[in-house]
Write a protein that holds these residues in place. Structure first.
Motif, PDB file in Angstrom:
ATOM      1  N   GLU A 112       0.573  23.239  16.679  1.00 35.78           N
ATOM      2  CA  GLU A 112       1.309  22.183  17.389  1.00 35.78           C
ATOM      3  C   GLU A 112       2.394  22.813  18.272  1.00 35.78           C
ATOM      4  OE1 GLU A 112       3.050  19.476  14.564  1.00 35.78           O
ATOM      5  OE2 GLU A 112       4.121  18.376  16.118  1.00 35.78           O
ATOM      6  N   LEU A 113       3.137  23.781  17.689  1.00 33.08           N
ATOM      7  CA  LEU A 113       4.242  24.396  18.430  1.00 33.08           C
ATOM      8  C   LEU A 113       3.713  25.269  19.566  1.00 33.08           C
ATOM      9  CD1 LEU A 113       6.510  25.163  15.352  1.00 33.08           C
ATOM     10  CD2 LEU A 113       6.994  23.540  17.193  1.00 33.08           C
ATOM     11  N   VAL A 114       2.628  26.004  19.293  1.00 30.30           N
ATOM     12  CA  VAL A 114       2.041  26.853  20.338  1.00 30.30           C
ATOM     13  C   VAL A 114       1.580  25.974  21.505  1.00 30.30           C
ATOM     14  CG1 VAL A 114       0.074  28.356  20.878  1.00 30.30           C
ATOM     15  CG2 VAL A 114       1.416  28.757  18.802  1.00 30.30           C
ATOM     16  N   ALA A 115       0.987  24.819  21.157  1.00 29.70           N
ATOM     17  CA  ALA A 115       0.522  23.896  22.212  1.00 29.70           C
ATOM     18  C   ALA A 115       1.698  23.394  23.058  1.00 29.70           C
ATOM     19  CB  ALA A 115      -0.224  22.729  21.579  1.00 29.70           C
ATOM     20  N   LYS A 116       2.886  23.367  22.449  1.00 30.16           N
ATOM     21  CA  LYS A 116       4.071  22.922  23.212  1.00 30.16           C
ATOM     22  C   LYS A 116       4.719  24.079  23.964  1.00 30.16           C
ATOM     23  CE  LYS A 116       5.562  19.050  20.320  1.00 30.16           C
ATOM     24  NZ  LYS A 116       6.427  18.733  19.164  1.00 30.16           N
ATOM     25  N   GLY A 117       4.070  25.246  23.899  1.00 31.99           N
ATOM     26  CA  GLY A 117       4.572  26.400  24.650  1.00 31.99           C
ATOM     27  C   GLY A 117       5.597  27.244  23.909  1.00 31.99           C
ATOM     28  N   ARG A 118       5.768  26.983  22.592  1.00 31.20           N
ATOM     29  CA  ARG A 118       6.724  27.807  21.826  1.00 31.20           C
ATOM     30  C   ARG A 118       6.037  29.067  21.342  1.00 31.20           C
ATOM     31  NH1 ARG A 118      10.113  23.537  20.164  1.00 31.20           N
ATOM     32  NH2 ARG A 118      10.310  22.420  22.122  1.00 31.20           N
ATOM     33  N   SER A 119       6.817  30.163  21.273  1.00 28.24           N
ATOM     34  CA  SER A 119       6.198  31.363  20.694  1.00 28.24           C
ATOM     35  C   SER A 119       6.635  31.443  19.232  1.00 28.24           C
ATOM     36  CB  SER A 119       6.582  32.608  21.501  1.00 28.24           C
ATOM     37  OG  SER A 119       7.839  33.053  21.130  1.00 28.24           O
ATOM     38  N   VAL A 140       0.855  -1.186   0.000  1.00 26.68           N
ATOM     39  CA  VAL A 140       0.000   0.000   0.000  1.00 26.68           C
ATOM     40  C   VAL A 140       0.892   1.237   0.000  1.00 26.68           C
ATOM     41  CG1 VAL A 140      -1.713   1.320   1.321  1.00 26.68           C
ATOM     42  CG2 VAL A 140      -1.824  -1.172   1.310  1.00 26.68           C
ATOM     43  N   LYS A 141       0.585   2.193  -0.884  1.00 28.48           N
ATOM     44  CA  LYS A 141       1.329   3.459  -0.907  1.00 28.48           C
ATOM     45  C   LYS A 141       0.332   4.603  -0.816  1.00 28.48           C
ATOM     46  CE  LYS A 141       4.757   1.597  -4.028  1.00 28.48           C
ATOM     47  NZ  LYS A 141       5.407   1.722  -5.331  1.00 28.48           N
ATOM     48  N   ILE A 142       0.591   5.493   0.121  1.00 33.01           N
ATOM     49  CA  ILE A 142      -0.311   6.636   0.271  1.00 33.01           C
ATOM     50  C   ILE A 142       0.532   7.909   0.231  1.00 33.01           C
ATOM     51  CG2 ILE A 142      -2.109   7.700   1.682  1.00 33.01           C
ATOM     52  CD1 ILE A 142      -2.537   5.043   3.085  1.00 33.01           C
ATOM     53  N   PHE A 143       0.138   8.839  -0.618  1.00 35.06           N
ATOM     54  CA  PHE A 143       0.812  10.137  -0.635  1.00 35.06           C
ATOM     55  C   PHE A 143      -0.110  11.134   0.053  1.00 35.06           C
ATOM     56  CE2 PHE A 143       2.488  14.110  -2.319  1.00 35.06           C
ATOM     57  CZ  PHE A 143       3.853  13.878  -2.225  1.00 35.06           C
ATOM     58  N   VAL A 144       0.296  11.508   1.274  1.00 37.73           N
ATOM     59  CA  VAL A 144      -0.537  12.399   2.083  1.00 37.73           C
ATOM     60  C   VAL A 144      -0.119  13.834   1.819  1.00 37.73           C
ATOM     61  CG1 VAL A 144      -1.239  12.990   4.432  1.00 37.73           C
ATOM     62  CG2 VAL A 144      -0.691  10.635   3.879  1.00 37.73           C
ATOM     63  N   THR A 145      -1.078  14.670   1.511  1.00 35.15           N
ATOM     64  CA  THR A 145      -0.722  16.059   1.248  1.00 35.15           C
ATOM     65  C   THR A 145      -1.780  16.998   1.830  1.00 35.15           C
ATOM     66  OG1 THR A 145      -0.097  17.601  -0.477  1.00 35.15           O
ATOM     67  CG2 THR A 145      -1.747  16.005  -1.071  1.00 35.15           C
ATOM     68  N   ALA A 146      -1.481  18.284   1.792  1.00 37.70           N
ATOM     69  CA  ALA A 146      -2.428  19.330   2.210  1.00 37.70           C
ATOM     70  C   ALA A 146      -1.807  20.641   1.736  1.00 37.70           C
ATOM     71  CB  ALA A 146      -2.598  19.345   3.735  1.00 37.70           C
ATOM     72  N   SER A 147      -2.607  21.685   1.614  1.00 35.87           N
ATOM     73  CA  SER A 147      -2.059  22.958   1.127  1.00 35.87           C
ATOM     74  C   SER A 147      -1.005  23.462   2.122  1.00 35.87           C
ATOM     75  CB  SER A 147      -3.170  23.990   0.989  1.00 35.87           C
ATOM     76  OG  SER A 147      -3.596  24.385   2.273  1.00 35.87           O
ATOM     77  N   ALA A 148      -0.065  24.288   1.611  1.00 35.91           N
ATOM     78  CA  ALA A 148       1.011  24.802   2.476  1.00 35.91           C
ATOM     79  C   ALA A 148       0.400  25.605   3.632  1.00 35.91           C
ATOM     80  CB  ALA A 148       1.957  25.665   1.656  1.00 35.91           C
ATOM     81  N   GLU A 149      -0.675  26.344   3.350  1.00 39.47           N
ATOM     82  CA  GLU A 149      -1.294  27.177   4.388  1.00 39.47           C
ATOM     83  C   GLU A 149      -1.867  26.310   5.510  1.00 39.47           C
ATOM     84  OE1 GLU A 149      -1.810  27.488   1.177  1.00 39.47           O
ATOM     85  OE2 GLU A 149      -0.865  29.432   0.760  1.00 39.47           O
ATOM     86  N   VAL A 150      -2.580  25.254   5.123  1.00 38.55           N
ATOM     87  CA  VAL A 150      -3.161  24.364   6.137  1.00 38.55           C
ATOM     88  C   VAL A 150      -2.041  23.727   6.951  1.00 38.55           C
ATOM     89  CG1 VAL A 150      -4.361  22.161   6.450  1.00 38.55           C
ATOM     90  CG2 VAL A 150      -5.313  23.873   4.919  1.00 38.55           C
ATOM     91  N   ARG A 151      -0.990  23.282   6.287  1.00 33.65           N
ATOM     92  CA  ARG A 151       0.111  22.617   6.995  1.00 33.65           C
ATOM     93  C   ARG A 151       0.791  23.585   7.962  1.00 33.65           C
ATOM     94  NH1 ARG A 151       3.992  20.985   3.397  1.00 33.65           N
ATOM     95  NH2 ARG A 151       3.055  21.913   1.542  1.00 33.65           N
ATOM     96  N   ALA A 152       0.983  24.840   7.494  1.00 38.03           N
ATOM     97  CA  ALA A 152       1.632  25.827   8.364  1.00 38.03           C
ATOM     98  C   ALA A 152       0.751  26.109   9.573  1.00 38.03           C
ATOM     99  CB  ALA A 152       1.899  27.105   7.589  1.00 38.03           C
TER     100      ALA A 152
END
Ligand SMILES: Nc1ncnc2c1ncn2[C@@H]1O[C@H](COP(=O)(O)OP(=O)(O)O)[C@@H](O)[C@H]1O
Ligand SMILES: Nc1ccn([C@@H]2O[C@H](COP(=O)(O)OP(=O)(O)O)[C@@H](O)[C@H]2O)c(=O)n1
Length: 362
Positions: free
Chosen positions: A293-300, A275-287
């Motif tokens: 994710e980083l904010v949740a880890k307490g990063r500014s 099975v091969k899956i190419f997972v993608t999403a727009s750059a804006e959504v990924r950013a």
């Protein structure tokens, strides 16, 4: 007893069996739809023709009126002949009620489940009533023999598309081992930077890769932003990539099945993956996801900077000569821009279940 009452009692009596069949049927419909790139409705409708004909025939047969009365009501010759045929079919269906009722109910219920997206990963054998028939958990894969033969799920895609999230969920669901191959490159980047080595020196980076101690992969800070940047710089070197190839291939073919996520799993490391899956999403959504994710880890961090980093990493990963990021020609494309984690996981399950190597594959 009145025919309708008998029918109702039969429906109630057979509903548990119909439900078991409906779950398996719903899983199969969704797997077929994913495999053929069609909507669930398009796959389900032709499968409902027979159950609906049989339901109509049974209703006619159990209506309490006899055929002559129905024919008298319709009048026309063709309609009367059709009624005789349906009446006959209804009689057979009524005699074989212990088969027709679960079949009709199960198919209609199953199509409804499939349209609602329920039981997508279902692989039950409806005729098996033992533990296997009711199990969809991780252990199923091994009992099915998928794992023992080696079953590889290769997941590739750009940064923060959701590869790791999907890969982990698939590994849990099917009972496969999971390797985040990005960690290997992150660890090499980190070691090289700590030693003050030149990250552009391919030979020196290859030597670090060959001497990599797998114990360093457990360091949680490797998943940070800085290690990601270092990783994509050392990952351009063929010497680094070739040093990691054998380890990744060994992992991919381990007994019990494996899920690997990275950039070149389906193209270079494991072109024969089931099975091969190419997972993608727009750059804006990924950013946006990475920022959250980083904010949740307490990063500014700010979104604009992360978007810039995501784009730069996309460019470096896709533009390099050695194993650039690209979808294998036979990979299923999974765009998660509009999907939440649960929907993305379900879509991935449908892709796995649709594999011809899978027990319920087409
Ligand atoms: N479909 C999704 N919808 C919303 N957030 C998601 C989705 N998939 C992943 N995420 C989140 O986005 C971030 C990056 O996901 P991750 O799986 O680490 O991506 P990758 O492995 O491709 O870099 C994580 O915080 C994760 O929880
Ligand atoms: N199989 C892989 C995995 C990662 N990498 C490199 O390692 C970097 C970090 O990968 P990762 O998967 O940990 O990064 P994220 O997608 O999680 O941000 C990527 O940007 C790639 O340059 C690679 O070249 N090949």
């Amino acid at each position: 007893m009145n025919g309708w009452l008998a029918g109702l009692l039969a429906v109630l009596f057979f509903s548990p069996l119909a439900f078991i069949y409906a779950r398996a049927f719903a899983g199969r419909l969704q797997a077929r739809a994913a495999a053929g790139g069609r909507s669930v409705a398009a796959v389900a409708v032709p499968k409902l023709v027979w159950p609906l004909v049989l339901a109509a025939a049974l209703a006619l047969r159990l209506s309490g009126s006899d055929l002559a009365e129905w024919q008298a009501a319709t009048g026309s010759g063709t309609l009367a002949a059709t009624l005789s045929l349906v009446w006959f079919l209804g009689s057979i269906a009524a005699i074989l009620f212990f088969v027709t009722i679960p079949f009709v109910l199960g198919r209609i219920l199953g199509a409804a489940f499939a349209l609602m997206g329920k039981f997508a990963g279902q692989r039950d054998d409806p005729l098996s009533f033992g533990a296997r028939g009711f199990t969809t958990d991780a252990g199923t894969a091994d009992r099915e023999g998928l794992g023992r033969m080696g079953f590889t799920v290769a997941i590739d895609g750009p940064a923060a598309a959701g590869k790791g999230t999907i890969a982990k969920r698939l590994a849990d669901h099917y009972g496969f081992a999971y390797l985040d191959t990005g960690l290997l490159y992150r660890a090499i980047g980190r070691v090289a930077a700590e030693r003050g080595l030149d990250l552009d020196d391919g030979e020196a980076m290859g030597a670090v890769a060959r001497a990599l101690d797998p114990a360093v992969l457990d360091d949680g800070s490797l998943r940070g932003r800085e290690a990601g940047e270092l990783a994509s710089r050392v990952a351009v070197h063929p010497a680094v990539r070739s040093a990691l190839t054998e380890f990744q291939r060994g992992f991919a073919r381990r007994p019990g099945g494996a899920v690997l996520d990275g950039r070149d799993i389906g193209t270079v490391i494991c072109p024969e993956a089931e099975v091969k899956i190419f997972v993608t999403a727009s750059a804006e959504v990924r950013a946006r996801r990475r920022t959250a994710e980083l904010v949740a880890k307490g990063r500014s961090v700010d979104y604009a900077t992360i978007l810039q980093e995501v784009r730069a990493r996309d460019e470096r990963d896709s533009g390099r000569a050695a194993a650039p990021l690209k979808a294998a020609p036979d990979a299923a494309l999974l765009d998660t821009s509009e999907l939440d984690i649960e929907d993305a996981f379900r879509a991935a399950c449908r892709i796995v279940d649709a594999s011809p190597h899978h027990r319920n594959g087409p």
